[in-house]
Motif scaffolding. Structure first.
Motif, PDB file in Angstrom:
ATOM      1  N   LEU A   1      48.966  38.919  45.740  1.00  0.00           N
ATOM      2  CA  LEU A   1      48.899  40.189  45.003  1.00  0.00           C
ATOM      3  C   LEU A   1      48.181  40.012  43.675  1.00  0.00           C
ATOM      4  O   LEU A   1      47.342  40.829  43.293  1.00  0.00           O
ATOM      5  N   GLU A   2      48.491  38.913  42.974  1.00  0.00           N
ATOM      6  CA  GLU A   2      47.851  38.677  41.681  1.00  0.00           C
ATOM      7  C   GLU A   2      46.343  38.466  41.840  1.00  0.00           C
ATOM      8  O   GLU A   2      45.568  38.770  40.932  1.00  0.00           O
ATOM      9  N   ILE A   3      45.939  37.954  42.994  1.00  0.00           N
ATOM     10  CA  ILE A   3      44.511  37.698  43.200  1.00  0.00           C
ATOM     11  C   ILE A   3      43.753  38.991  43.486  1.00  0.00           C
ATOM     12  O   ILE A   3      42.670  39.218  42.961  1.00  0.00           O
ATOM     13  N   ILE A   4      44.341  39.874  44.313  1.00  0.00           N
ATOM     14  CA  ILE A   4      43.559  41.025  44.784  1.00  0.00           C
ATOM     15  C   ILE A   4      43.838  42.326  44.036  1.00  0.00           C
ATOM     16  O   ILE A   4      43.188  43.326  44.286  1.00  0.00           O
ATOM     17  N   ARG A   5      44.783  42.346  43.102  1.00  0.00           N
ATOM     18  CA  ARG A   5      45.079  43.608  42.421  1.00  0.00           C
ATOM     19  C   ARG A   5      43.907  44.051  41.535  1.00  0.00           C
ATOM     20  O   ARG A   5      42.977  43.278  41.288  1.00  0.00           O
ATOM     21  N   ASN A   6      43.985  45.308  41.059  1.00  0.00           N
ATOM     22  CA  ASN A   6      42.848  45.883  40.333  1.00  0.00           C
ATOM     23  C   ASN A   6      42.452  45.086  39.101  1.00  0.00           C
ATOM     24  O   ASN A   6      41.277  45.002  38.761  1.00  0.00           O
TER      25      ASN A   6
ATOM     26  N   GLY B   1      43.215  41.883  38.887  1.00  0.00           N
ATOM     27  CA  GLY B   1      43.493  40.532  39.357  1.00  0.00           C
ATOM     28  C   GLY B   1      42.274  39.641  39.275  1.00  0.00           C
ATOM     29  O   GLY B   1      41.223  40.025  38.740  1.00  0.00           O
ATOM     30  N   LEU B   2      42.420  38.449  39.839  1.00  0.00           N
ATOM     31  CA  LEU B   2      41.403  37.405  39.723  1.00  0.00           C
ATOM     32  C   LEU B   2      40.037  37.859  40.241  1.00  0.00           C
ATOM     33  O   LEU B   2      39.026  37.750  39.542  1.00  0.00           O
ATOM     34  N   ILE B   3      40.005  38.409  41.459  1.00  0.00           N
ATOM     35  CA  ILE B   3      38.714  38.749  42.072  1.00  0.00           C
ATOM     36  C   ILE B   3      38.020  39.854  41.282  1.00  0.00           C
ATOM     37  O   ILE B   3      36.854  39.719  40.883  1.00  0.00           O
TER      38      ILE B   3
ATOM     39  N   GLN C   1      39.264  48.637  45.324  1.00  0.00           N
ATOM     40  CA  GLN C   1      40.654  48.775  45.755  1.00  0.00           C
ATOM     41  C   GLN C   1      40.906  47.873  46.961  1.00  0.00           C
ATOM     42  O   GLN C   1      40.473  48.174  48.064  1.00  0.00           O
ATOM     43  N   MET C   2      41.590  46.757  46.719  1.00  0.00           N
ATOM     44  CA  MET C   2      41.919  45.866  47.837  1.00  0.00           C
ATOM     45  C   MET C   2      43.413  45.907  48.135  1.00  0.00           C
ATOM     46  O   MET C   2      43.824  45.904  49.287  1.00  0.00           O
ATOM     47  N   LEU C   3      44.212  45.938  47.032  1.00  0.00           N
ATOM     48  CA  LEU C   3      45.658  45.974  47.189  1.00  0.00           C
ATOM     49  C   LEU C   3      46.061  47.280  47.876  1.00  0.00           C
ATOM     50  O   LEU C   3      45.382  48.295  47.721  1.00  0.00           O
TER      51      LEU C   3
END
Lengths: 305, 343
Positions: free
Chosen positions: A144-149, A151-153, A168-170
């Motif tokens: 979740l931390e990677i893909i949130r708005n 987040g990492l990405i 928007q991935m999450l």
């Protein structure tokens, strides 16, 4: 000296008794922890829901009718329960897609490990098991931390100037599938590796000597021989993916349901325990059917081989 | 989170091994992120009692767990619309908190409520409203309407969260269509269903964890409780709360002693303890909700005394519904709308 038949018979009987005694703890645990609760679930699915949860002890098949048919809320006509059906279909689709992707990614990984020198294989296998050190919930929150708005990405892409608003991935089906793939991939790699490790690579060389193309070697020699591993891995990934609860809950945002969350709803806010019980058994039946298909398919292939 | 889990495990261990002494212990079953650590510390120091807190996330979870028995909890905090079910099912002990020493501190409007006449079972813990929260950096139009989430403006589409508390969502949609709380009117509920089904593609999630995700930018608007909204604004001043003009709910969570409590005397001490204005203010300072105790404002942090989230204007108060248990026939329709909404 030859012992009399009676003594032999007695020894055999002692042996049988010892086996039963030794397996008794496991059988007891199975009876109490698996079969007992299952019977309770079956029983509850034939009872009437209480007004605020729980069950009323009167026989009813409403829950089972409710799994497949729904009475329209407003005009009382019966129709196929398309709310449930679309959740079944979504769960099946996501579980199947996860399994196929895990196979496509897991096979080259396992092949890579199996073809390393024996000394370094241990290290690669060890790396595969690292995710198991942490709880699934924590791994999912990591995702979740990677893909949130923020987040990492998304932050990286923004810093690089590649995007000006977050992607928007999450909370998408894709996020749920990626999460399940991440969590279940090791369960695919390990049995595949076990099969590939036993593969006699002289057969591969023989194939090349007989002028087979790499593709032909893969489809006619390697795949048939590692089929048991592929089937075992697929089962290990497909079954938990079908009933997944944590991943859809955390990464799916609770907006689109899967079977696990649908069942939970009935025992919580839905206040319909019998329907929840009936749905649980339906999920088990789906798993059973999938297993039977796998086993039959596997059996036939082995005979052909 | 981890600490709470550890405490819960420790509580279970103690409960099962019989190490727990009857006196000197208190086990509280409460909503997550809701119990002030200072309050608990003060109670422990005052009465030499070891307090253990276990979390739940919904009324239904709490009810189901307590009903099964063997939970080891002494105190729980059901919402007022669930409390009559707890009483009716014989889950709570009649401790007559209305007669306790500090009962005189209860605000008159909370001293004799419909859900617990004469306060025979419960003490107010926290109370608040259900409304909408919007990040005004994203959307600058009027936000005092349920249309923000049910018929959202273009800026908010795809960035809206709905807190999946079924009764709250259905109530909001009923109000949006001008209906009455707990309505079982099928013409109205058909509109409610259609509105929710049509709005759902414009939402991004249906989650309880709003504070961190509103502040973190994953949501631009959400339905929420007012105390949660205040905690968001304190982290980002652009996040604003509004009570919809179509109508909204007032609710309260109430501390009760469970019938199978093992530490009844400590539990009663606790009920009396939280009716003290200074202690009630600690509850509010942490969870950011009002508490129904007279004189507690004096002890509250400065940023709460003026917070628009906490103060309900008198003209709006007139349009508010006091949360209550809906009859089973309405509840059944709501559940079916809810399931249909989830597909």
């Amino acid at each position: 000296m030859i012992r009399p038949d009676g003594a032999l018979e007695a020894a055999r009987r002692r042996d049988v008794r010892a086996r039963w005694l030794l397996s008794a703890p496991a059988l007891l645990i199975l009876a109490f922890a698996a079969i007992g609760p299952l019977l309770v679930v079956v029983l509850y699915s034939f009872l009437t829901p209480g007004p605020y949860g729980d069950v009323i002890w009167s026989f009813s098949t409403d829950a089972w009718v409710g799994v497949f048919l729904e009475r329209d809320i407003f005009d009382d006509t019966l129709s196929l329960a398309d709310a449930h059906m679309s959740i079944f279909v979504r769960s099946l689709t996501l579980a199947t897609a996860t399994t196929v992707l895990a196979l496509l990614i897991g096979f080259p990984t396992a092949y890579f490990i199996a073809t390393r020198p024996e000394r370094t294989r241990e290290l690669w296998l060890f790396l595969i098991t690292i995710p198991f050190w942490t709880n699934i919930l924590i791994r999912t929150f990591g995702m979740l931390e990677i893909i949130r708005n923020e987040g990492l990405i998304n932050t990286s892409l923004r810093t690089l100037g590649l995007i000006d608003r977050p992607i928007q991935m999450l909370f998408t089906d894709g996020a749920v599938m990626a999460g399940m793939l991440y969590v279940y991939l090791p369960l695919m790699v390990l049995p595949l590796y076990a099969s590939l490790e036993k593969l006699d690579f002289r057969l591969v060389e023989a194939g090349y000597d007989l002028y087979a193309t790499p593709f032909r070697v893969l489809t006619r020699i390697v795949l048939p021989l590692v089929k048991p591993g592929m089937i075992a891995g697929s089962i290990l990934v497909f079954i938990p993916a079908l009933g997944a609860y944590v991943t859809p809950r955390v990464l799916g945002g609770g907006k689109t349901m899967m079977l696990g969350t649908l069942i939970e709803l009935q025992f919580g806010q839905g206040r319909n325990w019998p329907l929840g019980a009936a749905l649980s058994i339906t999920l088990m039946a789906m798993v059973m059917v999938a297993l039977l298909v796998y086993v039959r398919y596997a059996g036939r292939e082995v005979r052909h081989g | 989170m981890r600490l709470k889990t550890t405490l819960a495990v420790a509580a279970m261990f103690l409960a099962t091994t019989g190490l727990a002494r009857a006196e000197g212990e208190l086990n509280i079953f409460n909503w997550g992120n809701y119990t002030s650590p200072e309050l608990i510390k003060k109670f422990e120091d005052t009465y030499k009692v070891k307090v253990t807190i276990t979390d739940y996330d919904s009324n239904d979870t709490a009810l189901a767990k307590v009903r099964q028995g063997g939970h080891g909890f002494d105190i729980a905090m059901p919402s007022q619309n669930y409390l009559p079910i707890w009483i009716e099912e014989g889950l709570v002990l009649e401790t007559n908190p209305g007669q306790m020493e500090n009962a005189k501190n209860m605000l008159p409007e909370w001293a004799d409520p419909e859900f617990d006449p004469g306060r025979k079972y419960s003490v107010p813990w926290a109370l608040g409203t259900v409304g909408v929260v919007v990040n005004t950096d994203v959307y600058k139009g009027p936000i005092d309407t349920w249309a923000v989430v049910f018929d959202p403006p273009a800026e908010l589409q795809g960035k809206i969260n709905i807190v999946p508390e079924m009764n709250d969502v259905i109530h909001a949609a009923i109000k949006f269509h001008g209906g009455e709380m707990c309505s079982a009117d099928k013409t109205l509920l058909k509109q409610v269903r259609d509105t929710l089904v049509a709005a759902k593609p414009l939402w991004v999630a249906m989650e309880y964890s709003t504070i961190e995700k509103m502040v973190g930018g994953d949501f631009a608007a959400t339905t929420d409780w007012n105390g949660s909204a205040l905690r968001q604004r304190l982290q980002n001043p652009k996040i604003q709360f509004a009570l919809p003009k179509e109508g909204f709910q007032l609710w309260s969570d109430n501390a009760v002693v469970l019938k199978d409590a093992k530490n009844v005397e400590n539990a009663k001490l606790f009920l009396n303890f939280i009716m003290d204005p200074e202690n009630a203010a600690m509850i509010s300072a942490f969870s950011r909700y009002a508490n129904g105790i007279k004189g507690s404002e004096a002890f509250m942090p400065e940023d709460m005394k003026t917070a628009p989230e906490v103060m309900v204007p008198a003209d709006l108060l007139a349009t508010a519904d006091y949360s209550k248990t809906c009859p089973p026939e309405a509840q059944e329709l709501y559940t079916r709308i809810w399931t249909e909404l989830q597909k």
